[in-house]
Design an enzyme around this catalytic site. Structure first.
Site, short mmCIF file in Angstrom:
data_model
loop_
_atom_site.label_atom_id
_atom_site.label_comp_id
_atom_site.label_asym_id
_atom_site.label_seq_id
_atom_site.Cartn_x
_atom_site.Cartn_y
_atom_site.Cartn_z
N PHE A 1 -5.06 7.41 6.60
CA PHE A 1 -4.15 6.24 6.43
C PHE A 1 -3.84 5.82 5.01
O PHE A 1 -2.74 4.99 5.36
CB PHE A 1 -5.95 6.47 5.10
CG PHE A 1 -6.39 5.96 6.45
CD1 PHE A 1 -6.80 4.77 7.08
CD2 PHE A 1 -8.23 6.54 6.65
CE1 PHE A 1 -8.13 3.78 8.04
CE2 PHE A 1 -9.23 6.21 8.07
CZ PHE A 1 -8.62 4.67 8.09
N GLY A 2 -3.56 7.58 4.68
CA GLY A 2 -2.65 7.36 2.90
C GLY A 2 -1.08 7.34 3.71
O GLY A 2 0.09 6.58 3.43
N VAL B 1 0.94 22.94 7.86
CA VAL B 1 1.57 23.38 6.82
C VAL B 1 0.69 24.49 6.43
O VAL B 1 -0.39 24.10 5.77
CB VAL B 1 1.81 22.10 6.07
CG1 VAL B 1 2.42 22.75 4.24
CG2 VAL B 1 2.65 21.00 6.40
N GLU C 1 -25.24 5.62 8.71
CA GLU C 1 -24.82 5.40 9.64
C GLU C 1 -25.21 6.56 10.78
O GLU C 1 -25.65 5.43 11.77
CB GLU C 1 -23.27 5.46 9.63
CG GLU C 1 -23.14 3.99 8.85
CD GLU C 1 -21.77 3.87 8.79
OE1 GLU C 1 -21.61 2.78 7.95
OE2 GLU C 1 -20.72 4.40 8.54
N ASP D 1 -7.15 11.14 -0.14
CA ASP D 1 -8.90 12.01 -0.57
C ASP D 1 -8.15 13.24 -1.79
O ASP D 1 -9.01 13.85 -1.82
CB ASP D 1 -8.99 12.26 1.09
CG ASP D 1 -9.97 10.93 1.05
OD1 ASP D 1 -10.23 10.04 0.22
OD2 ASP D 1 -10.82 11.39 2.03
C1 LIG Z 1 -17.46 10.24 8.64
C2 LIG Z 1 -16.24 9.31 8.01
C3 LIG Z 1 -16.59 8.22 7.63
C4 LIG Z 1 -16.15 7.64 6.67
N1 LIG Z 1 -16.16 5.88 6.58
C5 LIG Z 1 -15.18 5.34 5.26
C6 LIG Z 1 -15.59 3.63 5.66
O1 LIG Z 1 -17.10 3.32 6.03
N2 LIG Z 1 -14.53 3.41 4.90
C7 LIG Z 1 -14.41 3.44 4.35
O2 LIG Z 1 -13.33 2.96 3.33
N3 LIG Z 1 -13.87 5.06 3.68
C8 LIG Z 1 -14.15 5.91 5.11
N4 LIG Z 1 -14.08 6.99 4.95
C9 LIG Z 1 -13.34 7.79 3.99
C10 LIG Z 1 -11.82 7.97 4.68
O3 LIG Z 1 -11.52 8.00 6.82
C11 LIG Z 1 -11.35 8.90 3.77
O4 LIG Z 1 -11.19 8.08 2.65
C12 LIG Z 1 -9.39 8.44 4.05
O5 LIG Z 1 -9.81 9.18 6.12
C13 LIG Z 1 -8.53 9.15 3.46
O6 LIG Z 1 -7.50 8.84 3.58
P1 LIG Z 1 -6.46 10.01 3.38
O7 LIG Z 1 -4.69 9.93 4.18
O8 LIG Z 1 -6.48 10.69 2.03
O9 LIG Z 1 -6.82 11.44 4.38
P2 LIG Z 1 -6.89 11.64 6.25
O10 LIG Z 1 -7.03 9.98 6.41
O11 LIG Z 1 -7.71 11.96 6.02
O12 LIG Z 1 -5.59 12.53 6.35
C14 LIG Z 1 -5.22 13.68 6.34
C15 LIG Z 1 -4.26 13.88 7.27
O13 LIG Z 1 -3.72 15.21 7.17
C16 LIG Z 1 -4.11 16.37 7.92
N5 LIG Z 1 -3.57 17.41 7.30
C17 LIG Z 1 -4.88 17.49 6.83
N6 LIG Z 1 -4.06 19.12 6.09
C18 LIG Z 1 -2.66 19.79 6.93
C19 LIG Z 1 -1.60 20.32 6.87
N7 LIG Z 1 -2.41 21.96 5.82
N8 LIG Z 1 -0.95 20.47 7.76
C20 LIG Z 1 -0.34 18.91 7.99
N9 LIG Z 1 -1.12 18.34 8.59
C21 LIG Z 1 -2.43 18.07 7.65
C22 LIG Z 1 -4.87 16.18 9.20
O14 LIG Z 1 -4.88 16.48 10.26
C23 LIG Z 1 -5.05 14.16 8.53
O15 LIG Z 1 -4.41 13.11 9.97
C24 LIG Z 1 -15.16 7.65 6.31
C25 LIG Z 1 -15.44 9.33 6.26
C26 LIG Z 1 -15.47 9.63 7.64
C27 LIG Z 1 -15.10 11.31 7.59
#
Ligand SMILES: Cc1cc2nc3c(=O)[nH]c(=O)nc-3n(C[C@H](O)[C@H](O)[C@H](O)COP(=O)(O)OP(=O)(O)OC[C@H]3O[C@@H](n4cnc5c(N)ncnc54)[C@H](O)[C@@H]3O)c2cc1C
Length: 418
Positions: A14-15, A80, A171, A300
């Protein structure tokens, strides 16, 4: 001539995706994206893949299909494994990539709060593999129960335990109850899938603790109407191959789903900067590491508490808004003293309980029941990435709603890549 800056983004969730989109096709930046998966995943609907309502391709989109339009973006599918903050270099596969700016958007993973041995006996829900494992386990347990003539084995197979009364636990509980009590009921001749027991366990005094208490009470009532047993104030003492143990009872189950907590993804732990208990890196008001202002951490993976009484929650709007904020900082290329620090615009909370019931709150406005559910459907559709995914999700929902069926009830065999 202005020299191009290289921005390395780890994680296209997402981010990360918002950073990429905002810097896309910008002449002053080369963007290198590294993600260990080949897809951008819409995690809020993972539970529907786990309960066979949707297929994986409905909630995930190949990241390359997004970056193909961005000539300044190079994408690698790799994990990574090292970040050298002295030399400004990240390592993955057998490559090293230098950066001027690093954006860590690596998200979170399931946390067992130090009880790592529980991982062996439970299913987490964080990625597509997890969702497909749960789907396989649920569908297999019905098949094995139909084959078994032993009542106690059948009882154990048809006992589903979900630990964690947050949105994911709620859910999942609602959806498993619907699947077993309604959707597949006519499919079996020997077992009565309506006798399936779904237990939702929460250590605290109420479900959905981040919501207003009236919505927690509504959720409990609606889940109980659907046949879900809810145990509050019930921290889990132990988990083993037989099931789980609480202070006052043991519940035998082959399917224990852990939806109780998350912590920052592993790579953040390696970095020599201040972290909180969940391994999230502490960032300043500009989402940067204090000691290394060319490293940004968002979503996150970050603990953003600047000017707040507690850190921002691990939800997708935080990650998306921080992604856009960080990219806009890089584009502005101005003295940070003149730029306002990140401010989160809270769009509210939502959780669905099941067919026609959900809860939602936006500031002081609260909705529950049918209108909450319509709001939930609408929001989850518009935030899905990719037109095709929006359409296929909508079609699957309409089909399930009209027919009371779930279309993705496939037990997948193991697939080897070689
Ligand atoms: C089951 C579930 C339900 C959810 N429901 C909701 C909801 O209803 N509403 C809401 O707002 N939020 C919800 N969330 C939370 C939301 O999905 C997260 O807050 C959001 O995805 C965070 O975004 P992000 O970019 O920080 O991380 P993410 O979207 O998790 O992306 C992280 C990315 O980093 C990659 N990555 C990680 N480590 C490495 C590495 N070492 N090397 C290369 N790539 C790597 C992963 O493959 C992934 O693609 C839910 C989460 C889950 C698990």
């Amino acid at each position: 001539m202005k020299l191009k800056k290289k921005v390395v983004v780890i994680g296209a969730g997402f981010g990360g995706l918002q950073v990429i989109k905002t810097l896309a096709n910008h002449k002053d930046f080369d963007v290198v994206v590294v993600d260990k998966t080949n897809h951008h995943l819409f995690q809020p609907l993972l539970y529907q893949v786990a309960t066979a309502v949707l297929s994986p391709a409905d909630i995930a989109i190949p990241t390359r299909s997004i970056t193909t339009k961005y000539s300044n973006v190079k994408l690698y599918m790799a994990e990574v494994h090292k970040i050298d903050v002295q030399t400004n270099e990240v390592s993955f596969a057998d490559k090293k990539e230098k950066y001027d700016y690093l954006v860590l958007a690596t998200g979170a993973k399931t946390s067992y709060f130090g009880n790592e041995e529980w991982k062996k006996y439970t299913f987490g829900l964080k990625n597509l593999k997890d969702a497909l494992s749960i789907r396989k386990q649920i569908l297999l347990s019905f098949e094995e129960a139909e084959l078994s003539g032993d009542p106690s084995t059948i009882e154990q197979l048809l006992n589903y335990v979900i630990i964690g009364g947050g949105p994911t636990g709620v859910e999942l509980a609602g959806s498993i109850a619907e699947l077993s009590h309604n959707i597949i009921r006519k499919d079996f001749r020997i077992i009565d899938s309506a006798k399936t027991k779904v237990t939702l366990i929460e250590a605290g005094p109420r479900l959905l603790s981040s919501f207003h208490t009236s919505l927690s009470d509504f959720t409990k009532l609606k889940l109980e109407e659907r046949g879900v047993e809810i145990l509050l104030n019930s921290p889990v003492k132990s988990i083993d191959a037989e099931g789980i143990t609480l202070a006052d009872r043991k519940i035998k189950s082959k399917t224990v789903i852990w939806a109780a907590g998350v912590e920052a993804a592993s790579i953040t732990r390696e970095l020599p900067f201040e972290k909180d208990k969940a391994g999230r890196l502490i960032v300043d008001g500009y989402c940067r590491i204090k000691e290394k202002p060319n490293i940004f951490v968002i979503g996150d993976a970050a603990n953003f508490s600047h000017g707040l009484s507690r850190p921002l929650p691990g939800v997708s709007p935080v990650a998306m808004q921080q992604g856009r904020f960080v990219a806009s900082l890089l584009l502005k290329d101005v003295n940070l003293d003149k730029v306002k620090t990140f401010e989160y615009f809270d769009k509210g909370n939502m959780a669905t309980i099941g067919r026609t019931d959900a809860v939602a709150e936006f500031s002081v406005i609260r909705m529950s029941g049918f209108f909450g559910w319509l709001g939930w459907l609408f929001v989850h559709l518009i935030y899905q990435v990719g037109f095709k995914n929006k359409v296929s999700t909508l079609v699957s929902w309409i089909w399930s709603y009209i027919t009371f069926r779930a279309g993705a009830r496939l037990i997948q065999e193991e697939i080897n890549s070689k």
